[in-house]
Motif scaffolding. Structure first.
Motif, PDB file in Angstrom:
ATOM      1  N   LYS A 538       0.737  -1.033  -0.053  1.00 50.95           N
ATOM      2  CA  LYS A 538      -0.075  -0.056  -0.071  1.00 50.95           C
ATOM      3  C   LYS A 538       0.847   1.199  -0.003  1.00 50.95           C
ATOM      4  CE  LYS A 538      -3.447   2.900   2.614  1.00 50.95           C
ATOM      5  NZ  LYS A 538      -4.111   2.587   3.954  1.00 50.95           N
ATOM      6  N   GLU A 540       0.882   5.391   0.235  1.00 53.00           N
ATOM      7  CA  GLU A 540       0.247   6.626   0.257  1.00 53.00           C
ATOM      8  C   GLU A 540       1.020   7.957   0.398  1.00 53.00           C
ATOM      9  OE1 GLU A 540      -1.994   5.906   3.878  1.00 53.00           O
ATOM     10  OE2 GLU A 540      -0.180   5.993   5.159  1.00 53.00           O
ATOM     11  N   ASP A 680      -6.313  -0.513  -1.869  1.00 52.69           N
ATOM     12  CA  ASP A 680      -6.665   0.671  -1.182  1.00 52.69           C
ATOM     13  C   ASP A 680      -5.728   1.979  -1.587  1.00 52.69           C
ATOM     14  OD1 ASP A 680      -7.019   2.827   0.570  1.00 52.69           O
ATOM     15  OD2 ASP A 680      -6.799   1.698   2.475  1.00 52.69           O
TER      16      ASP A 680
END
Length: 714
Positions: A538, A540, A680
Motif C-alpha cells: 500500500k 500513500e 486501497d
C-alpha cells in the motif's frame, strides 16, 4: 501432521505459546510456562520450553513448524529500566550544507523515566577530502576510553547516499562496537530527529543482540528450520537477524500482538480493541481493517519510529479499590499483583470466613487501598473480576471465571462500609472501573472521526471479561469478547505477517518514485522471509508533510493475509453484511461481486431542518467468500468495470465523486475490488498519483476480469 504456526508471547511472569493449524487456523494447543529471567540463557530458556512442550502435547515434530515467532518486552523494559549502553555519534558532512551536521548530530543525553538516561558522546567528521579511515579509528579509540558501546553514523543527506554511514559502521564493527547508520533506521529527512531515533536504537543494540543470539541458538537446538521471527511494534514480524540492526522496532511489541490478533483472528474491520490484563488495559483503534499509527515519543522527544496508537489505562481485572468518606473514589492503578495478594474471587468460599475490611498500601508511597482479612489472618484483594463474577457478567467459559460465592462473601464488608447491598457495592466498583475506559473511547471516536454506526468494541486479554460485559450493559456500544480472548496476543504473534514500512520525503512524487518505494518495501519483506507471491503493498502520500510511505506485508508461506478460510454460504455472507451495517437482512442487497468478494449495499436517509432537507446515502459492506467483512463504508458509490476499461473507469469515478470548492478539489477514497483482494488508494490525494498507483498495482489484471470500484465520498 499438518503445517503448524507457533506463536510465543514473553510476559513478565509467564511465557505463553500456541500452536495453530496453518491451514484451518484452528488452535491446536496452548501452553503456559514461567518466564525464565534468571536462567543462564535468560528468557530464551522459557521460549524453548514453551515451544517444545507445545509440540510434544500435539505429537508434532520440528519439521511440522512452518512459522515461529515471539513477542518481546525486552526493548521496552530496557528503556524503562535504563538498561542501555552509552552511544557515540559520528556526524558527517561536507561543504556549506554539511556544516549544520555538526550541531544537528550532536545529540544531548536522552532522559528516560525514573531518572534513567541514554548517555551520548559526539564527534564530527568533515568529508571535504573524503572519508579517512584513520580519523574514524582515532575517534573510536576515544569513544572506547569513554566507555561507549554503540556507534551511530549519521551523515547530512545520508538517506540519499548512505555510503559514508555504511563505511563508518563497517570500521566500527571491526573494532568491536555495535553500529548502525541513521539511514538504516529511517529514510526521512530531518537530520536531528533521524539521529536521535538512531541513538535510541543503538542504546539497546548490545543487549538485544546478545539475547537474540541466545534465543536463536536455543531454538536451533529444537531442529526447527523455519526462521525465528520477532513481533514488531506495528503488528507485523521481522526476522531475528533484522531485529539485530533495528531493535527499536520491537518497542510496544506486546500490545501490538493483541492488535494483530484482533485483525488476523477476529477479523475486526472497524472497532476499538481493548486488551485487559491484571494491571492495565491497552486501547487501540482499527478502521477499515487497518490500525492507527503515531510517532513514538521517548524521553519527551519525537522520533521517526511509527508505532500503533495504543492508549494505556491503569484499570484491569486485578485492580484494587480505593474508598474515601464511604464512596468508591477509584479503582486502580495498583493491582493485586503489586500488593502480592490473591484475588478473593479465586479463593475457596470456605476460606472466606468472617472477612473484615482492611487498608493496605501496595507500595510505600501509595494511598490506601482496601482488601479483606479473614478469620485466620489471610488477606485477599477485592477486584473488578470479583465484582463481575458476583453480578453474573462472567460465564464459566470465560478466562476470568471464578467463584461467585467467594466473591459475594468477600464483598460483604465493602457493602457494609458503603451502606448498600452487595450487588450495589459490586456495581459501584464496576462503574468506577469502566468510567476510566469510556472517556478514552469517546476521545478516540472524536479524534479519529470514527463512525459510531460502524464501530464495535472487542475485548481481549485474561481480564477482559471483568470489564467488557459490564461496559456493554451500561453503554450503547456494540461490545463482544474475542474468541480465545485470554491468549489473543499469543495468537496474534502466531498469525502475524512479515511487515515493513519505508518512508521518504518527496516533494511531488512521480510514477517512478511510486514504483521505487513500492519495490523497496516489497524487497525488504522478502529479504525478511516473506514469500514474494504473498506480498501486498500500500502506497500513500501525505501532501502536508511531503511524505511518501509504502507498507508491505506477506506470509512466510504461500498464503495471503486472509490465510486459509473456508467458503460459507451466500446466506451467511448476507447475514454478515447486514450485521456489519447494523440493519435487517431484508434491507441489504448484493448488486456486485468479484471472484472472491461480495459487495453489499443499503440506503440510509437522514433528515435536517425538521424534515425540510434530506440526504440519502449508500452504505457499503464488502464481504469475502469466507464470510468476513473486509471493508465498511458509510457513504459511497459503486462502479463495475473490467481490466480493459479500468483506467477509464477510475477517471470517471474521480470526475463524478470528487468535490470542488473554489480552487480546491477533494478526491474520493478509492477502493478497487479484484479477485479476493482490495486495492486501497485512499491515502493518495493527487489524481495522477491515484492513476499511477492503479496502473502499477493492477497492471497484470486480465482484460476480461471483472472488477468493482467503491468510492467513498470525501
Amino acid at each position: 501432521m499438518k503445517p503448524i504456526r507457533v506463536g510465543i508471547d514473553v510476559g513478565g511472569t509467564f511465557t505463553d505459546a500456541v500452536a495453530i493449524d496453518s491451514d484451518e487456523l484452528e488452535i491446536l494447543e496452548q501452553v503456559k510456562v514461567p518466564t525464565t529471567h534468571e536462567a543462564d540463557e535468560g528468557v530464551a530458556a522459557g521460549i524453548v520450553k514453551a515451544a517444545s512442550e507445545t509440540l510434544e502435547s500435539i505429537d508434532a515434530t520440528a519439521e511440522d513448524v512452518v512459522f515461529l515467532a515471539h513477542g518481546t518486552t525486552q526493548a521496552t523494559n530496557a528503556l524503562l529500566e535504563g538498561d542501555v549502553s552509552k552511544v557515540g555519534v559520528i556526524g558527517m558532512g561536507k561543504g556549506i550544507k554539511g556544516r549544520r551536521g555538526r550541531t544537528e548530530t550532536n545529540i544531548e543525553n536522552i532522559q528516560l523515566d525514573d531518572n534513567q538516561v541514554i548517555e551520548c558522546e559526539h564527534a564530527f567528521v568533515d568529508l571535504a577530502d573524503g572519508l579517512q579511515p584513520e580519523e574514524i579509528e582515532q575517534i573510536l579509540d576515544q569513544f572506547a576510553d569513554d566507555d561507549v558501546e554503540s556507534i551511530v553514523a549519521s551523515q547530512v543527506f545520508g538517506v540519499d547516499d548512505p555510503t559514508g554511514e555504511e563505511e563508518v559502521c563497517e570500521i566500527a564493527s571491526d573494532a568491536g562496537f555495535a553500529a548502525i547508520g541513521a539511514n538504516a533506521v529511517s529514510k526521512r529527512y530531518g537530520l536531528k530527529v533521524r539521529t536521535r531515533t538512531a541513538v535510541v536504537n543503538a542504546s539497546i543494540l548490545p543487549r538485544m543482540i546478545e539475547t537474540s543470539l541466545s534465543t536463536e541458538e536455543s531454538i536451533g537446538g529444537l531442529g526447527i528450520d523455519a526462521p525465528l521471527m520477532i513481533m514488531r511494534s506495528d503488528g507485523g514480524v521481522m526476522e531475528i537477524s533484522e531485529m539485530r540492526s533495528r531493535p527499536i522496532q520491537t518497542i510496544l511489541s506486546g500490545p501490538a500482538a493483541g492488535v494483530a490478533g484482533a485483525l488476523m483472528y477476529e477479523n475486526v474491520t472497524d472497532g476499538i480493541f481493548i486488551e485487559v490484563g491484571g494491571t492495565s488495559s491497552d486501547i487501540s483503534i482499527i478502521e477499515k481493517g487497518e490500525p492507527k499509527w503515531k510517532p513514538a515519543e521517548i524521553g519527551n522527544h519525537t522520533t521517526f519510529l511509527e508505532t500503533l496508537d495504543i492508549r494505556t489505562e491503569g484499570i484491569a481485572g486485578g485492580s484494587m479499590i480505593r474508598l474515601e468518606d464511604g464512596e468508591v473514589v477509584d479503582v486502580g492503578p495498583r493491582s493485586a499483583h503489586i500488593a502480592d495478594l490473591e484475588y478473593a474471587v479465586f479463593a475457596d468460599p470456605a476460606d472466606i470466613v468472617d472477612p473484615t475490611l482492611v487498608r493496605v498500601r501496595p507500595m510505600d508511597s501509595d494511598p490506601e487501598y482496601v482488601a479483606i482479612e479473614t478469620a485466620d489472618g489471610s488477606r485477599y484483594a477485592l477486584t473488578p473480576s470479583g465484582a463481575a463474577n458476583l453480578l453474573g457478567f462472567v460465564t464459566d467459559d470465560m478466562y476470568a471465571a471464578g467463584n461467585p460465592q467467594a466473591a459475594r462473601r468477600a464483598f460483604e464488608p465493602l457493602a457494609r462500609e458503603l451502606d448498600v447491598d452487595v450487588e450495589t457495592a459490586a456495581r459501584r466498583v464496576l462503574d468506577a472501573s469502566v468510567q476510566k475506559l469510556i472517556p478514552v473511547i469517546e476521545e478516540l471516536v472524536e479524534e479519529y472521526k470514527l463512525n459510531p454506526n460502524l464501530l464495535e468494541l472487542v475485548g481481549g486479554g485474561g481480564g477482559s471479561a471483568a470489564l467488557l460485559p459490564y461496559l456493554a450493559d451500561v453503554s450503547d456500544y456494540d461490545t463482544r469478547l474475542a474468541d480465545n480472548h485470554e491468549i489473543i496476543s499469543t495468537i496474534g504473534v502466531g498469525l502475524a505477517m512479515v511487515r515493513d514500512v519505508v518512508e521518504r520525503n518527496v516533494m511531488d512524487p512521480t510514477e517512478e518514485d511510486l514504483k521505487r518505494i513500492r519495490r523497496e518495501a516489497m524487497d525488504s519483506v522478502v529479504t525478511m522471509g516473506a514469500n514474494q507471491k504473498t506480498v501486498e503493498t500500500k502506497v500513500e502520500f501525505d501532501k502536508s508533510k511531503n511524505l511518501l510511505r509504502a507498507e508491505a506485508e506477506g506470509s512466510t508461506e504461500l498464503q495471503t493475509r486472509d490465510l486459509s478460510q473456508e467458503t460459507v454460504s451466500e446466506e451467511d455472507r448476507l447475514i454478515e453484511a447486514a450485521t456489519s451495517l447494523d440493519v435487517d437482512e431484508g434491507d441489504v442487497e448484493k448488486e456486485y461481486e468479484t471472484s472472491g468478494l461480495d459487495i453489499y449495499e443499503t440506503s440510509e436517509t437522514t433528515e435536517r431542518l425538521f424534515g425540510l432537507l434530506s440526504k440519502t446515502s449508500t452504505r457499503v459492506s464488502i464481504v469475502n467468500k469466507a464470510g468476513v467483512t473486509k471493508l465498511k463504508l458509510d457513504d459511497a458509490a459503486i462502479y463495475e468495470t473490467n481490466g480493459e476499461s479500468l483506467l477509464y473507469t477510475v477517471d470517471r469515478v474521480l470526475d463524478s465523486e470528487s468535490t470542488y470548492s473554489n480552487s480546491a478539489t477533494k478526491l474520493p477514497n478509492v477502493y478497487i475490488c479484484h479477485g479476493s483482494q482490495i486495492l486501497d488508494v485512499s491515502g493518495v490525494s493527487d489524481r495522477e498519483q491515484v492513476t499511477s498507483l492503479v496502473e502499477i498495482e493492477l497492471s497484470d489484471v486480465p482484460a476480461d476480469e471483472k472488477l468493482v470500484i467503491v468510492a467513498e465520498k470525501p
